[in-house]
Design an enzyme around this catalytic site. Structure first.
Site, PDB file in Angstrom:
ATOM      1  N   GLU A 149       0.773  -1.120   0.089  1.00 36.58           N
ATOM      2  CA  GLU A 149       0.050  -0.020   0.118  1.00 36.58           C
ATOM      3  C   GLU A 149       0.785   1.178   0.030  1.00 36.58           C
ATOM      4  OE1 GLU A 149      -3.573   2.256   2.750  1.00 36.58           O
ATOM      5  OE2 GLU A 149      -2.454   0.402   3.468  1.00 36.58           O
ATOM      6  N   GLU A 159     -12.131   1.297   4.543  1.00 34.51           N
ATOM      7  CA  GLU A 159     -11.171   1.744   5.675  1.00 34.51           C
ATOM      8  C   GLU A 159     -11.192   3.348   6.002  1.00 34.51           C
ATOM      9  OE1 GLU A 159      -6.319   1.017   6.908  1.00 34.51           O
ATOM     10  OE2 GLU A 159      -6.838   1.893   4.925  1.00 34.51           O
TER      11      GLU A 159
END
Length: 264
Positions: free
Chosen positions: A148, A242
């Protein structure tokens, strides 16, 4: 594309209670959080029972204090061990992979003292070593590792999809892919949709939050363009929520699937 939600956002004491809420709200899975000290592995009895009860848990997002790109060698080794364990657990659950940044909150060139204690060549060596170890383990378990990119204030090494793709190309393992996050892309990519299109072959997972880190629809991110780009490149995996929540948290998390489905 299937919308899933990270477990800490869902109301309920157990994963089964969270799952009941999630299904009623329109989610199709729960993204787990993997804490350090092998606590994710220690949750296996709970996770096995949840799977037996029908809870869908396709991915885990790391939730630790240090990562495989740490400056300290012992912390790097521990982070690799933790991630290998998380990859093994998510494989046992029938999931697809685990997401981690290279680091979080370790250093930023945008804030004093500006120059990190390790040069760029050293950073790259550490990142490639960690990705190879984790990618090989992921491949052996039949799952994937999602790298990420974070924004410049949270990580000084991997901020854009281009950087992540370059590392993945050099590692040369199909089990290592990019886990993109709309919030970080909103900060770092000049054109998030164009970045998705350019690096679509490397994208393995997607996390969603708005421009201000709140739930989709609570900021100014161009969701039609972002999700439209994913649709155009044929992305058919999970969209994992998220985010932080504004307003009543239960109503906020309940509202997200309808907001996202306006564009997918």
């Amino acid at each position: 594309m299937k919308i899933i939600c990270q477990e800490q956002l869902l109301p309920g004491e157990s994963l089964q209670e969270k799952w009941d809420f999630a299904v009623a709200a329109g989610y199709e899975g729960i993204e787990l959080r993997g804490k350090g000290d092998l606590s994710f592995r220690d949750r296996l009895p709970e996770l096995r029972q949840a799977k037996a009860d029908g809870v869908v848990m396709p991915t885990v997002c790391v939730d630790m204090l240090h990562f495989f790109g740490a400056f300290d060698a012992d912390q790097r080794a521990d982070a690799v061990a933790q991630m290998k364990s998380q990859l093994s657990v998510i494989a046992e659950l029938g999931g697809i992979g685990a997401q981690t940044p290279a680091s979080y909150g370790m250093f930023s060139r945008r804030l004093p003292p500006f120059e990190p204690p390790r040069d760029e060549a050293g950073d790259r060596e550490v990142l490639l070593d960690g990705l190879r170890q984790l990618g090989e383990h992921a491949a052996s378990e039949g799952v994937e590792l999602f790298l990420e990119p974070l924004n410049r204030y949270e990580d000084h090494m991997v901020n854009r999809l281009e950087q992540a793709a370059g590392l993945i190309q050099e590692v040369g393992l199909d089990a290592v892919r990019i886990g993109i996050d709309s919030y970080h892309m909103n900060i770092e990519e000049a054109d998030p949709s164009a970045a998705i299109t350019e690096f679509a072959a490397y994208v393995g997972h997607v996390q969603l939050s708005d421009s201000n880190r709140l739930q989709p629809g609570a900021g100014h991110l161009d969701w039609a363009a972002f999700l439209g780009a994913l649709d155009a490149v044929g992305y058919d995996r999970y969209l994992a929520v998220e985010c932080r929540l504004s307003g009543d948290p239960v109503e906020a998390v309940r509202s997200i699937p309808a907001v996202v489905r306006r564009y997918v």
